[in-house]
Design a protein around this motif. Structure first.
Motif, PDB file in Angstrom:
ATOM      1  N   UNK A  62       0.843  -1.190  -0.046  1.00 52.10           N
ATOM      2  CA  UNK A  62      -0.077  -0.062   0.032  1.00 52.10           C
ATOM      3  C   UNK A  62       1.044   1.355  -0.109  1.00 52.10           C
ATOM      4  N   UNK A  63       0.631   2.281  -0.892  1.00 51.45           N
ATOM      5  CA  UNK A  63       1.558   3.344  -1.158  1.00 51.45           C
ATOM      6  C   UNK A  63       0.807   4.493  -0.105  1.00 51.45           C
ATOM      7  N   UNK A  64       1.532   4.936   0.723  1.00 55.32           N
ATOM      8  CA  UNK A  64       1.060   6.243   1.475  1.00 55.32           C
ATOM      9  C   UNK A  64       1.771   7.346   0.934  1.00 55.32           C
ATOM     10  N   UNK A  65       0.811   8.333   0.779  1.00 54.15           N
ATOM     11  CA  UNK A  65       1.209   9.647   0.274  1.00 54.15           C
ATOM     12  C   UNK A  65       0.961  10.655   1.055  1.00 54.15           C
ATOM     13  N   UNK A  66       1.707  11.567   1.526  1.00 54.75           N
ATOM     14  CA  UNK A  66       1.598  12.548   2.577  1.00 54.75           C
ATOM     15  C   UNK A  66       1.696  13.903   1.723  1.00 54.75           C
ATOM     16  N   UNK A  67       0.495  14.512   2.124  1.00 54.60           N
ATOM     17  CA  UNK A  67       0.649  16.090   1.707  1.00 54.60           C
ATOM     18  C   UNK A  67       0.565  17.179   2.503  1.00 54.60           C
ATOM     19  N   UNK A  68       1.353  18.024   2.517  1.00 53.11           N
ATOM     20  CA  UNK A  68       1.366  19.299   3.294  1.00 53.11           C
ATOM     21  C   UNK A  68       0.418  20.305   2.824  1.00 53.11           C
ATOM     22  N   UNK A  69      -0.898  20.334   3.549  1.00 51.05           N
ATOM     23  CA  UNK A  69      -1.698  21.441   3.019  1.00 51.05           C
ATOM     24  C   UNK A  69      -1.818  22.430   3.977  1.00 51.05           C
ATOM     25  N   UNK A  70      -0.972  22.944   4.644  1.00 50.09           N
ATOM     26  CA  UNK A  70      -1.013  24.016   5.563  1.00 50.09           C
ATOM     27  C   UNK A  70       0.007  25.018   5.636  1.00 50.09           C
ATOM     28  N   UNK A  71       0.211  26.072   6.071  1.00 45.91           N
ATOM     29  CA  UNK A  71       1.343  27.037   6.186  1.00 45.91           C
ATOM     30  C   UNK A  71       1.561  27.430   7.678  1.00 45.91           C
ATOM     31  N   UNK A  72       0.941  26.915   8.519  1.00 47.39           N
ATOM     32  CA  UNK A  72       1.162  27.399   9.951  1.00 47.39           C
ATOM     33  C   UNK A  72       2.538  26.957  10.432  1.00 47.39           C
ATOM     34  N   UNK A  73       2.619  25.486  10.251  1.00 49.61           N
ATOM     35  CA  UNK A  73       4.056  25.077  10.870  1.00 49.61           C
ATOM     36  C   UNK A  73       4.746  24.503   9.778  1.00 49.61           C
ATOM     37  N   UNK A  74       6.108  25.184   9.807  1.00 42.00           N
ATOM     38  CA  UNK A  74       7.005  24.651   8.593  1.00 42.00           C
ATOM     39  C   UNK A  74       7.470  23.398   8.894  1.00 42.00           C
ATOM     40  N   UNK A  75       7.086  22.233   7.537  1.00 43.50           N
ATOM     41  CA  UNK A  75       7.714  21.233   7.790  1.00 43.50           C
ATOM     42  C   UNK A  75       8.580  20.937   6.557  1.00 43.50           C
TER      43      UNK A  75
END
Length: 148
Positions: free
Chosen positions: A3-16
């Motif tokens: 199973x592929x896990x795709x993580x997207x950062x959809x916020x700008x409050x915390x820099x990742x």
């Protein structure tokens, strides 16, 4: 089946950093393998049939909106899991909880990802007995996958 896990950062409050997203994707895929191999998933759980799990890292405002819209509960939350394979993680919640518990923020994000994956594996946390079983499995996986 992988199973592929795709993580997207959809916020700008915390820099990742990008490496955070990559680490979560790799650890998430490894966690899925462990969950399925160790028979931590119920036979009819969605996780066993998914090809991909999409993880959206969101801010408090988005978490609150999703929480209210889909669960009828106001307020930002840590993890919301949808049976079709989407996990919504509150990054600001993770940041606050990590500070409160003296945990690295990345480990708290990993915990939330694993929590969501366990929901997809059929685990529930509504009552105390189920919650204890789920938390035991969750913390076992966090300990096994935490490499920092």
């Amino acid at each position: 089946m992988k199973v592929e896990v795709i993580v997207g950062d959809h916020q700008s409050k915390v820099q990742l950093p990008e490496r955070t997203l990559t680490m979560l994707e790799e650890a998430g895929a490894e966690a899925v393998g462990m969950i399925l191999a160790d028979e931590m998933a119920s036979a009819d759980a969605p996780l066993a049939t998914l090809e991909c799990v999409e993880v959206a890292l969101v801010d408090d405002e988005t978490s609150d909106r999703v929480h209210d819209q889909f669960m009828g509960i106001e307020g930002a939350t840590d993890v919301i899991t949808f049976e079709h394979g989407e996990i919504v993680i509150g990054v600001e919640v993770a940041q606050r909880q990590a500070l409160e518990y003296g945990e690295p923020e990345l480990r708290e994000l990993l915990r939330y990802l694993i929590h969501g994956l366990l929901h997809l594996a059929g685990h529930e946390d509504e009552d105390a007995a189920d919650r204890k079983v789920m938390e035991t499995a969750q913390e076992k996986l966090v300990a096994a996958l935490w490499k920092a």
